[in-house]
Design a protein around this motif. Structure first.
Motif, PDB file in Angstrom:
ATOM      1  N   LYS A  14      -0.634 -55.421  24.293  1.00 58.07           N
ATOM      2  CA  LYS A  14      -0.640 -56.774  24.836  1.00 58.07           C
ATOM      3  C   LYS A  14      -0.612 -56.777  26.354  1.00 58.07           C
ATOM      4  CE  LYS A  14      -0.028 -58.793  20.779  1.00 58.07           C
ATOM      5  NZ  LYS A  14      -1.043 -59.645  20.156  1.00 58.07           N
ATOM      6  N   ILE A  31       7.794 -59.369  35.330  1.00 55.31           N
ATOM      7  CA  ILE A  31       6.453 -59.317  34.731  1.00 55.31           C
ATOM      8  C   ILE A  31       6.578 -58.877  33.278  1.00 55.31           C
ATOM      9  CG2 ILE A  31       4.196 -58.206  34.845  1.00 55.31           C
ATOM     10  CD1 ILE A  31       4.566 -58.029  37.850  1.00 55.31           C
ATOM     11  N   THR A  32       6.459 -59.814  32.413  1.00 50.44           N
ATOM     12  CA  THR A  32       6.502 -59.527  30.985  1.00 50.44           C
ATOM     13  C   THR A  32       5.423 -60.351  30.310  1.00 50.44           C
ATOM     14  OG1 THR A  32       8.001 -61.335  30.542  1.00 50.44           O
ATOM     15  CG2 THR A  32       9.015 -59.209  31.022  1.00 50.44           C
ATOM     16  N   GLU A  33       5.268 -60.124  29.033  1.00 52.48           N
ATOM     17  CA  GLU A  33       4.275 -60.903  28.298  1.00 52.48           C
ATOM     18  C   GLU A  33       4.514 -62.391  28.453  1.00 52.48           C
ATOM     19  OE1 GLU A  33       4.054 -58.468  24.491  1.00 52.48           O
ATOM     20  OE2 GLU A  33       2.825 -60.240  24.075  1.00 52.48           O
ATOM     21  N   MET A  42       3.832 -63.642  31.988  1.00 48.96           N
ATOM     22  CA  MET A  42       2.407 -63.679  32.291  1.00 48.96           C
ATOM     23  C   MET A  42       1.736 -64.883  31.630  1.00 48.96           C
ATOM     24  SD  MET A  42       2.136 -61.240  34.310  1.00 48.96           S
ATOM     25  CE  MET A  42       0.401 -61.362  34.641  1.00 48.96           C
ATOM     26  N   HIS A  88      -4.909 -56.192  34.451  1.00 46.29           N
ATOM     27  CA  HIS A  88      -4.489 -56.109  35.853  1.00 46.29           C
ATOM     28  C   HIS A  88      -3.078 -55.556  35.986  1.00 46.29           C
ATOM     29  CE1 HIS A  88      -1.992 -59.766  35.717  1.00 46.29           C
ATOM     30  NE2 HIS A  88      -2.920 -60.241  34.907  1.00 46.29           N
ATOM     31  N   VAL A  89      -2.246 -55.808  34.984  1.00 46.87           N
ATOM     32  CA  VAL A  89      -0.896 -55.246  35.017  1.00 46.87           C
ATOM     33  C   VAL A  89      -0.982 -53.730  34.867  1.00 46.87           C
ATOM     34  CG1 VAL A  89       1.325 -55.147  33.850  1.00 46.87           C
ATOM     35  CG2 VAL A  89       0.145 -57.327  34.103  1.00 46.87           C
ATOM     36  N   GLU A 124      -0.131 -63.462  44.525  1.00 48.06           N
ATOM     37  CA  GLU A 124      -0.999 -62.309  44.286  1.00 48.06           C
ATOM     38  C   GLU A 124      -0.430 -61.262  43.328  1.00 48.06           C
ATOM     39  OE1 GLU A 124      -3.991 -60.564  45.497  1.00 48.06           O
ATOM     40  OE2 GLU A 124      -4.687 -62.637  45.356  1.00 48.06           O
ATOM     41  N   ILE A 125       0.877 -60.916  43.549  1.00 48.87           N
ATOM     42  CA  ILE A 125       1.396 -59.787  42.782  1.00 48.87           C
ATOM     43  C   ILE A 125       1.352 -59.991  41.275  1.00 48.87           C
ATOM     44  CG2 ILE A 125       2.886 -58.579  44.425  1.00 48.87           C
ATOM     45  CD1 ILE A 125       5.159 -60.428  43.459  1.00 48.87           C
ATOM     46  N   PHE A 126       1.187 -61.241  40.856  1.00 48.35           N
ATOM     47  CA  PHE A 126       1.168 -61.478  39.420  1.00 48.35           C
ATOM     48  C   PHE A 126      -0.226 -61.330  38.799  1.00 48.35           C
ATOM     49  CE2 PHE A 126       5.153 -63.460  40.439  1.00 48.35           C
ATOM     50  CZ  PHE A 126       5.931 -63.160  39.345  1.00 48.35           C
ATOM     51  N   SER A 127      -1.229 -61.428  39.652  1.00 47.45           N
ATOM     52  CA  SER A 127      -2.566 -61.411  39.043  1.00 47.45           C
ATOM     53  C   SER A 127      -3.484 -60.460  39.795  1.00 47.45           C
ATOM     54  CB  SER A 127      -3.154 -62.821  39.063  1.00 47.45           C
ATOM     55  OG  SER A 127      -3.264 -63.220  40.408  1.00 47.45           O
ATOM     56  N   PRO A 147      -1.989 -56.977  29.893  1.00 53.52           N
ATOM     57  CA  PRO A 147      -3.247 -57.381  30.523  1.00 53.52           C
ATOM     58  C   PRO A 147      -3.760 -56.262  31.439  1.00 53.52           C
ATOM     59  CG  PRO A 147      -1.486 -58.959  30.988  1.00 53.52           C
ATOM     60  CD  PRO A 147      -0.852 -57.774  30.364  1.00 53.52           C
ATOM     61  N   GLN A 183      -2.094 -52.157  38.071  1.00 54.14           N
ATOM     62  CA  GLN A 183      -1.037 -52.075  39.073  1.00 54.14           C
ATOM     63  C   GLN A 183      -0.138 -50.868  38.820  1.00 54.14           C
ATOM     64  OE1 GLN A 183       0.888 -55.839  39.033  1.00 54.14           O
ATOM     65  NE2 GLN A 183      -0.507 -56.721  40.541  1.00 54.14           N
ATOM     66  N   LYS A 221       6.875 -51.653  30.146  1.00 54.78           N
ATOM     67  CA  LYS A 221       8.083 -52.427  29.858  1.00 54.78           C
ATOM     68  C   LYS A 221       7.821 -53.914  30.030  1.00 54.78           C
ATOM     69  CE  LYS A 221      12.876 -51.608  30.024  1.00 54.78           C
ATOM     70  NZ  LYS A 221      14.091 -51.324  30.700  1.00 54.78           N
ATOM     71  N   GLY A 222       8.290 -54.674  29.081  1.00 53.25           N
ATOM     72  CA  GLY A 222       8.103 -56.121  29.156  1.00 53.25           C
ATOM     73  C   GLY A 222       6.947 -56.599  28.302  1.00 53.25           C
ATOM     74  N   PHE A 223       6.157 -55.630  27.801  1.00 56.12           N
ATOM     75  CA  PHE A 223       5.012 -56.008  26.980  1.00 56.12           C
ATOM     76  C   PHE A 223       5.021 -55.230  25.680  1.00 56.12           C
ATOM     77  CE2 PHE A 223       3.885 -56.807  31.311  1.00 56.12           C
ATOM     78  CZ  PHE A 223       3.172 -58.010  31.272  1.00 56.12           C
ATOM     79  N   ARG A 224       4.566 -55.887  24.644  1.00 57.25           N
ATOM     80  CA  ARG A 224       4.369 -55.144  23.410  1.00 57.25           C
ATOM     81  C   ARG A 224       3.117 -54.283  23.578  1.00 57.25           C
ATOM     82  NH1 ARG A 224       3.776 -59.910  19.451  1.00 57.25           N
ATOM     83  NH2 ARG A 224       3.101 -60.867  21.391  1.00 57.25           N
TER      84      ARG A 224
END
Lengths: 94, 428
Positions: free
Chosen positions: B47, A12-14, A17, B51-52, A90-93, B49, B55, B41-44
């Motif tokens: 940035k 899961i990264t920018e 996503m 929902h992330v 699901e786990i992604f959104s 979202p 979680q 981690k994984g995002f600037r």
């Protein structure tokens, strides 16, 4: 190999996503030994979806040094899985 | 939608439903506020979202901010729709544990609304205006005071130190034979009898001659601000340098000229001028007293059920004012209480009484204004702005930016109503 052994974790990264949102592609870290067909079957079994396409990226391990010990970062494979349009994981959104 | 229930003491209980969409919008808003600081981690930064984020940290972490937003929005919406005149902060009742993402919820707000005023008699009170006559004695007293203000300190050629003289002296204080901090000064000036020093100190200096040295034994009061000195015996070594006395100038035309007042050049003119000022002062006090009387009587006859919250809020506002003022003088609130000789309880009680009184007055005046149809037109409002701009030395435009029209209008109506009340006093 078990499905849960092949698919290790979602990535899961920018960037990943963005792929989810725009192209319905989901990225996982997968076992290095697995091939595309095995990955396709594993993802379908785990998430109950239809996989259209699997792309694999092998990352080159980076050299790391801790003090005088030399070693490598884990070598890993990423699989970019394209799902059919109506499917989602699901786990992604939200 | 909202259900409204009226309680006693002019309070209203509002039940407000919040839809899932409204709640969601609140969460969005809340996340927007913190978004730039979320580091995953994984995002600037900035940035990630929502929902992330949820979680990782859980949606609960957004609740507080979201609720603030949602409650504010929905509450003010209802207030506006129902045109409630709220006079105090609402008390919100909400079960946070029942909140769930994607669902609406219901909360209640209990607020105090502006009470109805049942006016009693407010016209025709018998009142005798205070006399504004000025006697010659008053004029003389005023001029004497003026002379006193212009008195100069001159060296006393001979004689010993007496009451009301100004002593110029050195001193050094010792407690148990040791000098202490703040107990030493050179060429200190002090008026004997002004009680600036420890009780007894000044008396013991009386009779000293210039150049004389004297040891003065005093005891610090038990309640002295420097605690380590309180109640201790002290010896002050003093040396008197000079004695000065006040010399009041003679009332002559020259003196009057030196005052440099416009149009005042002779003793007679000074007297006339003083009289005029005195008359003005008296007119002012007399008018103020009449106002106080008229408003107080009218308020006494009115029946108002002031909600507790309204008084509480006004009380807190007043107390904050006092605290802020105390701070400006560099003392904290406790010291202030000590200085004014009150304790917190009495102070609060007084503040509460004050608050209730001023609310009662204001509401009464407002009600009278409404009943008598007293209103302010644009010209009067403009005139008030003009006045404010002079008072604060700012442009009218600037004032208008900071003060809104409604407040000024209210002020004008207020003044007019007070004038109306005074005019309707029954005077002989």
């Amino acid at each position: 190999m078990l499905a849960s052994e092949i698919v290790k974790r979602p990535i899961i990264t920018e960037k990943s996503m963005q792929l989810v949102e725009n192209e319905n592609k989901y990225t996982f870290e997968v076992d290095k030994r697995a091939n595309k067909i095995e990955i396709k079957k594993a993802v379908e079994a785990l998430f109950d979806v239809t996989v259209l396409k699997v792309n694999i990226i092998n990352t080159t391990p980076k050299k790391k040094r801790v003090g005088r010990y030399e070693g490598y970062k884990n070598e890993l494979s990423k699989a970019v899985v394209t799902l059919s349009e109506e499917d989602k994981i699901e786990i992604f959104s939200a | 939608m909202a259900k409204i229930e009226t309680l006693d003491n002019n309070r209203v209980k509002i039940e407000i439903d919040v839809t899932a969409e409204q709640f969601e919008a609140g969460l969005d808003y809340a996340y927007d506020q913190i978004k730039d600081d979320v580091d995953i981690k994984g995002f600037r930064k900035g940035k990630v979202p929502r929902h992330v984020y949820e979680q990782h940290k859980g949606v609960q972490s957004l609740y507080e901010e979201a609720l603030n937003y949602v409650l504010q929005e929905t509450y003010s919406d209802v207030i506006e729709k129902e045109s409630l005149e709220v006079v105090a902060q609402p008390k919100i009742d909400l079960d946070v544990s029942k909140l769930e993402k994607g669902k609406g919820f219901t909360y209640t707000a209990t607020v105090a609304v502006k009470p109805d005023v049942e006016l009693g008699e407010y016209k025709g009170f018998e009142y005798e205006h205070e006399s504004i006559d000025v006697t010659d004695e008053e004029i003389d007293a005023k001029i004497d005071a003026l002379l006193g203000q212009n008195a100069e300190l001159v060296l006393k050629e001979d004689g010993a130190l007496e009451e009301n003289d100004t002593a110029v002296f050195d001193f050094e204080g010792f407690v148990d034979g040791e000098p202490f901090e703040g107990g030493k000064a050179d060429n200190h000036e002090m008026v004997i009898g002004s009680n600036q020093f420890i009780p007894g100190f000044e008396n013991q200096m009386v009779g000293m001659q210039p150049g004389e040295e004297r040891e003065i034994k005093v005891q610090f009061p038990n309640e002295y601000q420097a605690e380590h000195l309180a109640g201790k015996d002290a010896v002050f070594k003093t040396k008197l340098h000079e004695i000065k006395v006040k010399q009041t100038p003679e009332l002559t035309d020259e003196f009057v000229k030196e005052l440099d007042k416009e149009g005042v050049g002779t003793i007679d003119e000074l007297k006339a001028d003083t009289k005029e000022t005195l008359v003005q002062e008296k007119e002012e006090t007399s008018k103020n007293k009449a106002i106080d009387f008229a408003v107080e009587e009218a308020a006494k006859n009115a029946t108002i059920d002031i909600p507790e919250e309204m008084i509480e809020q006004e009380k807190n506002r007043q107390m904050d004012n006092v605290k802020r003022q105390a701070q400006q003088y560099g003392i904290d609130f406790d010291t202030y209480l000590q200085l004014t000789g009150t304790d917190k309880e009495t102070f609060e009680k007084n503040a509460r009484e004050q608050a209730e009184k001023s609310i009662r007055y204001n509401l009464t005046i407002e009600a009278i204004a409404e009943k008598e149809g007293i209103d302010a037109d644009q010209a009067e409002i403009d005139a008030k702005f003009e006045e404010l701009s002079k008072q604060y030395n700012m442009d009218v435009e600037q004032i208008k930016e900071q003060v809104n029209d409604a407040a000024v209008k209210q002020e004008v109506v207020f003044r007019k109503t007070i004038d109306f009340l005074v005019e309707n006093l029954e005077t002989e």
